[in-house]
Design a protein around this motif. Structure first.
Motif, short mmCIF file in Angstrom:
data_model
loop_
_atom_site.label_atom_id
_atom_site.label_comp_id
_atom_site.label_asym_id
_atom_site.label_seq_id
_atom_site.Cartn_x
_atom_site.Cartn_y
_atom_site.Cartn_z
N ALA A 85 0.91 -1.09 -0.17
CA ALA A 85 -0.07 -0.47 0.25
C ALA A 85 1.24 1.55 0.10
O ALA A 85 1.04 2.13 -0.81
CB ALA A 85 -0.84 0.08 1.09
N GLY A 86 1.94 1.05 0.66
CA GLY A 86 2.73 2.05 1.46
C GLY A 86 3.65 2.72 -0.02
O GLY A 86 4.28 3.80 -0.51
N THR A 87 4.06 1.34 -1.20
CA THR A 87 5.13 2.11 -2.55
C THR A 87 4.01 3.04 -3.90
O THR A 87 5.53 3.36 -3.88
CB THR A 87 5.84 0.62 -3.13
N ILE A 88 3.08 3.32 -3.79
CA ILE A 88 2.91 3.84 -4.60
C ILE A 88 1.36 4.53 -3.88
O ILE A 88 2.54 5.84 -4.32
CB ILE A 88 2.32 3.79 -6.08
N ALA A 89 0.99 4.66 -3.79
CA ALA A 89 0.05 5.02 -2.91
C ALA A 89 0.53 6.17 -1.50
O ALA A 89 0.03 7.15 -1.81
CB ALA A 89 -1.54 4.33 -2.97
N GLN A 128 1.88 11.39 0.03
CA GLN A 128 3.64 11.57 0.97
C GLN A 128 3.87 12.66 -0.13
O GLN A 128 5.12 13.73 0.75
CB GLN A 128 4.45 10.94 1.62
N ARG A 129 3.71 12.75 -1.46
CA ARG A 129 3.92 13.64 -1.86
C ARG A 129 5.75 13.61 -2.34
O ARG A 129 5.71 14.66 -2.74
CB ARG A 129 4.19 15.10 -1.41
N THR A 130 6.21 12.42 -2.35
CA THR A 130 7.46 12.76 -3.01
C THR A 130 7.29 11.20 -4.59
O THR A 130 7.89 10.94 -5.59
CB THR A 130 7.78 11.46 -1.85
#
Lengths: 262, 306
Positions: free
Chosen positions: A91-95, A100-102
């Motif tokens: 879940a963290g890798t793209i979304a 986080q706007r990175t």
């Protein structure tokens, strides 16, 4: 493969931490086995449970080597730990990066979106693979000294199915999160599905009409063939692998053609 | 490359559910040019810049960078471009060096010498963790990321936010240097004064539409300036006010306690000649200011600026 390397090097400390924690947990469970081996009272507890609970917890036999590892490790705890990792990463890798706007900055590079997606998926697969291997090491090391004496091939088969099971669920988490740009949505959908299918899988023996939907639960493809006892299930592995691949392709397809959130 | 535009937007439209976005924007940016994109927040600056890198897909119209469609060929476009995001966020635990590695790992012509030179000029310590840096120092990391790789197009979203005046001058020097080598720069700002000294041309965006585009000096010529005049003799006040209202360059004439205030658009000459016939105690004529031109509603709507 540059993004794969970048992803893994960003996660190096975390991967080492996870691997050590998992290895320590498995080592502890294995080390306790000799003191449980002859203890009938543990069996009595499991035998007293309703059949659905037995199914969920890995059977009624908790003191034979295979029964012990099933009930104490593979039926629930170890895959659950790996799933926590898989869900979080997927879940963290793209979304997650998008929230986080990175992500803009990462994708401002000359890198096709679909390729970035696949490299990120591969990085997650490699991470899961490392954790799976980490879980195997104490089993190999303590197999005979703890009196388990389980065939190495079956341990690898069990771990392979666990790895593919977590990978499939991770790939679908990544797909839903990346397709929508909403980290929480992927987590909610796939965790909900995982928990619901766990209950269905457990209750199917008691509630007959549930049997028809058991093939739709990932748990059936992870556990039903009892790889620790019977060796790796090729069909099971292929189903899980296909589920992972389809999840990755679906997520990639949507991610490739949607707007990134500012 | 010849006469291929660095950026060619044709009737570019991006509509979101709500009002944000851009509408029917046509804009050419020439190779080696510095184009300033100016507008209030929400006017569509970031939308335009993010479309350039294919972060968002146009709803209608086309967008090309060096003759390549941004939608069909995004990788080639991004290979030739670098980007500074409107809000620079990277993982706080990374150092400046690690940040460069993470966000420029695909850049082939990234030389350590160039990085060190830029860090030196910006007085930036790349060994510190980004999370520990002040807003201005973070922005410097973003600038290094945008300027270190060899690029034909540098896309900068609000590059000067958080920079003090000295660093703004350093930044202007960096822009001049890369454009001298043929690089095209497009940068946005909501403050005209930050752009007007750097940009060869500016494009004014307003509510997602292109309100005006041109050289700063041209836009200034057409822009309005405020003036006021006080005749020596009280009895001249009405006459001066009356004559001012007869010429087209003066408008919004108001008389207050012997002083006549007016707005001047275009050439000052007729006004000065008119006043020469009277005894004048004082005359004030404000500097022509794009900010003023840009934010005065009626000037835009009547098309005077355009």
């Amino acid at each position: 493969m540059k993004l794969v390397r970048s992803e893994l090097s960003l996660q190096r400390a975390s991967l080492i931490g996870w691997s050590l924690a998992i290895a320590a947990f498995v080592a502890l469970v294995v080390a306790v086995y000799p003191s449980v081996a002859g203890d009938d009272s543990l069996d009595a507890i499991y035998e007293g449970l309703p059949p659905a609970a037995q199914q969920l917890l890995g059977g009624s036999d908790a003191t034979s080597p295979v029964g012990y590892l099933n009930t104490q490790l593979y039926a629930f705890l170890l895959p659950a730990i790996l799933l926590v990792f898989a869900f979080g990463r997927s879940a963290g890798t793209i979304a997650g990066e998008e929230e986080q706007r990175t992500l803009d900055l990462l994708l401002a590079q000359p890198l096709a979106r679909w390729l970035a997606y696949m490299e990120k998926a591969l990085a997650i697969a490699i991470g899961l693979f490392l954790l799976s291997v980490a879980s195997l090491i104490p089993l190999f090391a303590l197999n005979s000294s703890a009196g388990l004496d389980i065939s190495v091939a079956n341990l690898i088969g069990q771990t392979t199915q666990m790895f593919l099971f977590c990978l499939a669920l991770g790939m679908w988490t990544m797909a839903v999160s990346s397709a929508t740009g909403k980290r929480g949505l992927g987590l909610a959908v796939v965790i909900g599905y995982t928990v619901a299918s766990y209950l269905i899988y457990g209750l199917a023996g008691t509630v007959s009409w549930l049997e028809n939907i058991v093939p739709a639960t990932p748990w059936r493809w992870y556990a039903e063939n009892q790889p620790l006892q019977n060796g790796v299930g090729v069909e099971e592995c292929l189903v899980l692998l296909a589920a992972a691949a389809v999840g990755a392709l679906v997520g990639m397809w949507f991610f490739n053609r949607r707007d990134l959130h500012a | 490359m010849g006469d291929i535009a660095a950026i060619k937007a044709t009737n570019l439209t991006k509509s979101y559910g709500r009002s944000r976005g851009i509408e029917d924007v046509s804009l050419d940016v020439h190779p080696g040019e510095v184009m300033g994109l100016v507008g209030e927040s929400g006017a569509g600056k970031s939308t335009f810049l993010r479309a350039l890198l294919n972060f968002i897909f146009p709803t209608a119209g086309s967008l090309e960078v060096f003759g390549r469609s941004v939608v069909k060929d995004p990788v080639e476009v991004r290979r030739r471009s670098t980007y500074l995001p409107g809000e620079f966020v990277v993982p706080a635990r990374l150092t400046g060096h690690q940040t460069l590695r993470r966000y420029a790992f695909t850049r082939k012509q990234l030389s350590q010498g160039r990085i060190d030179d830029l860090a030196d000029r910006l007085k930036l310590d790349l060994s510190r963790k980004v999370g520990e840096l002040s807003k201005g120092n973070k922005q410097k990391v973003a600038l290094v990321l945008a300027f270190a790789p060899k690029a034909d197009l540098i896309v900068l979203d609000e590059p000067t936010s958080g920079l003090d005046p000295i660093l703004q001058r350093t930044f202007a020097g960096m822009v001049k240097e890369v454009t001298a080598q043929g690089t095209t720069v497009i940068l946005s700002s909501h403050v005209m004064s930050e752009v007007q000294h750097i940009a060869d041309r500016v494009a004014l965006l307003r509510d997602g539409k292109l309100a005006a585009v041109g050289k700063v000096s041209e836009l200034l010529q057409d822009s309005r300036r405020r003036g006021s005049v006080r005749p020596k003799r009280a009895e001249d006040v009405t006459a001066v006010a009356g004559q001012l209202s007869d010429i087209e360059q003066a408008s919004e004439i108001r008389v207050d306690d012997g002083e006549i205030s007016f707005a001047c658009v275009g050439a000052v000459d007729p006004i000065v000649k008119l006043l020469a016939a009277f005894d004048i105690e004082s005359l004030d004529l404000a500097h022509a200011d794009l900010e003023d031109a840009f934010f005065s509603d009626d000037a835009l709507e009547s098309g005077e600026v355009k």
